[in-house]
Write a protein that holds these residues in place. Structure first.
Motif, PDB file in Angstrom:
ATOM      1  N   ASP A 240       0.855  -1.189   0.000  1.00  0.00           N
ATOM      2  CA  ASP A 240       0.000   0.000   0.000  1.00  0.00           C
ATOM      3  C   ASP A 240       0.893   1.241   0.000  1.00  0.00           C
ATOM      4  N   SER A 241       0.957   1.930  -1.126  1.00  0.00           N
ATOM      5  CA  SER A 241       1.838   3.097  -1.241  1.00  0.00           C
ATOM      6  C   SER A 241       1.435   4.213  -0.283  1.00  0.00           C
ATOM      7  N   LYS A 242       0.148   4.307   0.017  1.00  0.00           N
ATOM      8  CA  LYS A 242      -0.310   5.343   0.942  1.00  0.00           C
ATOM      9  C   LYS A 242       0.238   5.089   2.343  1.00  0.00           C
ATOM     10  N   LYS A 243       0.208   3.835   2.775  1.00  0.00           N
ATOM     11  CA  LYS A 243       0.755   3.490   4.089  1.00  0.00           C
ATOM     12  C   LYS A 243       2.257   3.766   4.141  1.00  0.00           C
ATOM     13  N   ASP A 245       3.902   6.014   2.363  1.00  0.00           N
ATOM     14  CA  ASP A 245       4.115   7.470   2.388  1.00  0.00           C
ATOM     15  C   ASP A 245       3.863   8.048   3.779  1.00  0.00           C
TER      16      ASP A 245
END
Length: 311
Positions: A240-243, A245
């Motif tokens: 999960d790229s959001k996690k 970031d």
């Protein structure tokens, strides 16, 4: 019938719990061995409990060690010999070895040059990657006496901070540049960063105003920076790229706070501390105003206010 009942009663008494007056003799337990060495070296005597805490095999096999001496080589060193007939796991291949426990210059950790001695002292093989690996003490096993900067010359006070910040920066840099991680690195770095945090508390004083609290905060944020990375491993390795970031942003913010604290510390330490004046703590006042000139407000956890006043 009576002659039959009497033996039966005795039989039942013998088959049940122990009678009230019976005595059970427990086998004596062998005393737990403790490594010791006779020396008048104050550093060894002070640090030996910390060394024993790190090395479970040091106590466990201590009764078999021979020729225990203290040497001052490149490092202050505990030396002992493991005899040829030692009752130590054969896979450690330690029989016949002279072992060395070297203490680093700032007395925060040790090094064990031989892999056979490492296996014996950790009571486990392949804990460390090589013979140059520094193992850091548990910070609670060390003493951290507050600095008395009022007694220090300016150069000594400034050098004290520079050395502290330099050690902090090098520790952080070693984490940033490290590629070949092993399992033992994580607890070892954890102890090292907590040492840095604890050492930062030496810059605090008993005064209400803390002129060098930025130095303490630098050490605290350095430790938080390390802990946050360890705690964020799951997020940093997720898909999960959001996690990722969010985790990276949090780590970067803590690092920025550390850098600001370090810069402030280096600036603050250039000013000599004010000579402390004797003060006394006075109770709250009805109008919540200072009882006399020069008093400073002290907030208490129970939402009351006391006053620190010059005598």
């Amino acid at each position: 019938m009576r002659n039959l009942l009497i033996p039966t009663i005795f039989l039942l008494a013998g088959c049940g719990d122990a009678t009230e007056n019976s005595v059970q003799i427990e086998p004596e337990k062998a005393p737990i061995p403790v490594f010791s060495i006779t020396t008048d070296n104050a550093t060894i005597n002070q640090l030996l409990p910390a060394i024993r805490h790190l090395l479970p095999g040091l106590d466990k096999y201590s009764e078999q060690f021979q020729n225990k001496v203290i040497e001052q080589n490149r490092f202050l060193t505990i030396k002992f010999r493991i005899p040829d007939n030692a009752q130590i796991p054969v896979e450690y291949m330690a029989s016949g070895h002279n072992c060395f426990i070297e203490i680093n210059d700032d007395q925060t950790g040790i090094k064990i040059p031989k892999s056979a001695c490492q296996a014996t002292l950790f009571d486990q093989k392949n804990v460390l990657p090589d013979s140059d690996y520094w193992v850091y003490f548990y910070p609670d096993d060390l003493a951290y006496k507050p600095y008395d900067f009022s007694l220090m010359p300016d150069t000594e006070r400034i050098d004290t901070v520079k050395n502290y910040l330099d050690k902090m920066a090098k520790t952080i840099e070693s984490v940033q540049q490290k590629n070949n991680w092993i399992a033992y690195d994580y607890p070892n770095y954890g102890r090292q960063f907590r040492q840095i945090e604890y050492e930062g508390k030496r810059f605090l004083s008993q005064d209400v105003i803390q002129p060098y609290d930025s130095c303490q905060m630098a050490g605290s944020n350095a430790q938080i920076w390390w802990s946050e990375q360890v705690n964020s491993i799951k997020q940093l390795t997720s898909d999960d790229s959001k996690k990722i970031d969010i985790a990276l942003k949090k780590i970067e913010d803590i690092y920025d706070a550390y850098q600001k604290n370090a810069a402030d510390c280096l600036k603050d330490i250039k000013s000599a501390p004010l000579k402390s004046e004797p003060r006394e703590i006075l109770p709250p006042t009805p109008d919540n105003k200072p009882p006399r000139a020069g008093c400073l407000m002290v907030f208490k956890p129970e939402d009351t206010t006391e006053w620190s006043c010059p005598i």
